[in-house]
Write an enzyme that holds these catalytic residues in place. Structure first.
Site, PDB file in Angstrom:
ATOM      1  N   THR A 202       0.802  -1.221   0.000  1.00 59.01           N
ATOM      2  CA  THR A 202       0.000   0.000   0.000  1.00 59.01           C
ATOM      3  C   THR A 202       0.838   1.276   0.000  1.00 59.01           C
ATOM      4  OG1 THR A 202      -0.189  -0.423   2.375  1.00 59.01           O
ATOM      5  CG2 THR A 202      -2.099  -0.939   1.021  1.00 59.01           C
ATOM      6  N   GLU A 203       2.117   1.167   0.343  1.00 58.49           N
ATOM      7  CA  GLU A 203       3.030   2.315   0.278  1.00 58.49           C
ATOM      8  C   GLU A 203       4.445   1.802   0.063  1.00 58.49           C
ATOM      9  OE1 GLU A 203       3.014   5.047   3.540  1.00 58.49           O
ATOM     10  OE2 GLU A 203       0.853   5.327   3.531  1.00 58.49           O
ATOM     11  N   ASN A 204       5.128   2.361  -0.933  1.00 51.83           N
ATOM     12  CA  ASN A 204       6.555   2.109  -1.119  1.00 51.83           C
ATOM     13  C   ASN A 204       7.105   3.205  -2.016  1.00 51.83           C
ATOM     14  OD1 ASN A 204       8.729   0.235  -3.086  1.00 51.83           O
ATOM     15  ND2 ASN A 204       9.050   0.404  -0.890  1.00 51.83           N
TER      16      ASN A 204
END
Length: 551
Positions: free
Chosen positions: A412-414
């Site tokens: 979901t976040e990188n």
């Protein structure tokens, strides 16, 4: 700085010692520098993300109520250079423009959050539903779907209605469980016929620790040793209640999924010949991601958290542990309330054992009895806390696979930031970061990890919480000095677009051509940006940030 020979030896030793913990992953292979050419499974979803307070602006427009971040950012000295998210990217007024950027990149999904006070100004469903706020998200969702982009919707990305903080002390109060459930239920009712992927909370670690322990984030409380644990306890129960609400009232009609997005850095032991360092590295991950994941998958906090916090509480003369306790009924209610696990991952730390005497006072950080270290040779192109250590990503994903029964994972976040107000849009470091981290994710899929989607963080440069606008995570550069907040593609836009179109990394020759195309893109963008600038200097002096390895 650790000698290179020692680091190599340490890695080989840790891998051998951990092989029994994660059976399917060959920890004895030291392939940190290797690159794997291959493609992702058919149907793998590529996307990008952002959040309401960081991108929407329009902080007091069309009936929106005040959030804790509005209040916090308006206090002098809380945010670098006293910046606020009052206008940010003006995303509230640029839905059509931003979706055209997504469409040009061939994104399959877009992750955004719904601002609780934008649709419930007082935070309470029975008091006032702001239909203008509802219409904004209706429009966003509809336009995404018209362009064949799947909305992945976060219900809480940190912007609690300020009234609820003032009235109840926010997540310190158990009343928040029902109030959040009412808000979520309204979202399911109004948007659920078109939204199939819901995330209850984004990075609850940060909500709890930085909001209620260190005070670096809104609401800025410093309730050392107790505030973070109490907030997390209520957040976990709120997540479970929302999951059950969806499961009983909406799932059959809407056919959607409800998950959570947990941040997790990987912890690698410094000295693998030292059993205490091995245990400290495990403890680091359990106190970080396990704090929230273990209750949702297994029904209770990690045993190591209960042991350490309980023992330190007793040493401090307290009658009970500072870590709250779930009842047997609550454990049963919480267990299994995760249709998919969202993972936000940015970096890795070396971990060593460090004893903190109980006389040092209560603190989440001292409860862990460990120290975090970095290798100075790791690239650190962005925020001071964010070192590029791609191999840690694969290890974290394999850890999740084994620890929680190989759940369905959405990354979901990188992503990675710039340290300066960067006007050179040829972001080589970001292209390298995406290439290396996405490749480690591909290796993890080859290992059998059940990863379904990847979300680049972030689509746009945006308000970065206590760092203001001094750090930029965006694929697209936003000129915050211009009232129209124009967007300019960085080289990484074209590079990520190439990864998406190939669904991975087909061969070395193609990868080399991608970089050439990306440099052409950023050269054009630089010319446009230069032409659009006023004669006023665009740079602002940045303060020297100390390394803060707990954010």
């Amino acid at each position: 700085m650790l000698p290179q020979s020692m680091l190599r030896t340490c890695h080989l030793l840790v891998l051998m010692l951990c092989v029994s913990a994660i059976e399917d992953f060959d920890w004895t292979k030291n392939d940190h520098g290797s690159f794997y050419y291959g493609v992702f499974p058919t149907g793998f979803s590529w996307g990008a993300g952002g959040s309401a307070y960081q991108t929407e602006g329009a902080w007091n427009v069309d009936g929106k109520g005040m959030s804790i971040w509005d209040a916090f950012a308006h206090k002098k000295g809380k945010i670098f250079l006293n910046d606020t998210g009052d206008f940010s990217c003006e995303g509230y007024h640029k839905v059509k423009d931003d979706i055209s950027l997504m469409k040009d990149m061939n994104l399959k999904h877009y992750r955004f959050s719904i601002s609780w006070p934008r649709i419930l100004p007082t935070g309470i469903k029975n008091e006032n539903i702001n239909e203008k706020g509802i219409r904004y998200y209706d429009d966003l969702i509809n336009k995404l779907l018209e362009n064949k982009i799947t909305p992945i919707v976060t219900l809480y990305h940190w912007d609690l209605p300020q009234i609820l903080e003032e009235k109840y002390r926010g997540w310190q109060n158990a009343s928040m469980v029902n109030l959040f459930n009412d808000f979520a239920n309204l979202c399911f009712e109004r948007f659920g016929n078109r939204v199939r992927h819901w995330i209850t909370f984004n990075n609850p670690w940060s909500i709890a620790v930085e909001g209620y322990e260190t005070g670096e984030h809104a609401p800025g409380l410093k309730l050392r040793g107790v505030g973070a644990y109490k907030a997390a306890h209520h957040i976990i129960k709120a997540h479970a209640k929302v999951w059950h609400t969806y499961d009983t009232q909406w799932r059959n009609k809407q056919k959607g999924l409800v998950g959570i997005s947990l941040s997790g850095d990987w912890g690698e032991p410094v000295d693998i010949s030292n059993q205490r360092d091995i245990e400290a590295a495990e403890r680091y991950v359990q106190f970080y991601m396990g704090w929230f994941a273990t209750p949702l998958f297994n029904g209770d906090y990690p045993q190591v958290m209960k042991d350490y916090i309980g023992r330190k509480s007793a040493q401090q003369g307290l009658g009970a542990s500072r870590l709250p306790v779930f009842t047997a009924q609550e454990k049963s209610y919480i267990r299994g309330t995760c249709d998919f696990l969202g993972i936000g991952h940015f970096t890795t730390r070396y971990i060593t054992q460090k004893n903190y005497p109980s006389g040092r006072g209560n603190s989440y950080f001292t409860d862990r009895d460990l120290a975090e270290l970095v290798d100075p040779r790791w690239p650190d192109p962005g925020s001071e806390w964010l070192y590029s250590v791609p191999w840690g990503f694969r290890r974290l994903l394999n850890f999740v696979k084994k620890q929680y029964g190989n759940p369905m994972i959405y990354v979901t976040e990188n992503g990675v930031s710039e340290k300066m107000m960067c006007t050179d849009l040829c972001d080589d470091w970001r292209m390298q970061y995406f290439k290396d981290y996405i490749n480690e994710m591909l290796k993890a899929i080859k290992d059998g990890v059940n990863i379904k989607a990847y979300t680049a963080w972030s689509l746009l440069d945006k308000f970065e919480w206590d760092e203001g606008y001094s750090e930029r995570f965006g694929l697209y550069y936003v000129d915050f000095r211009d009232k129209n907040k124009p967007r300019y593609p960085k080289a990484s836009v074209q590079y990520y677009k190439s990864i998406i179109s190939s669904n991975g990394f087909p061969n070395q020759r193609e990868l080399e051509s991608w970089k050439g195309k990306a440099i052409e893109t950023c050269s054009s963008s630089n010319q446009l940006l230069a032409a659009g600038k006023s004669n006023t200097s665009h740079y602002r002096k940045l303060k020297a940030w100390p390394v803060h390895d707990e954010v």
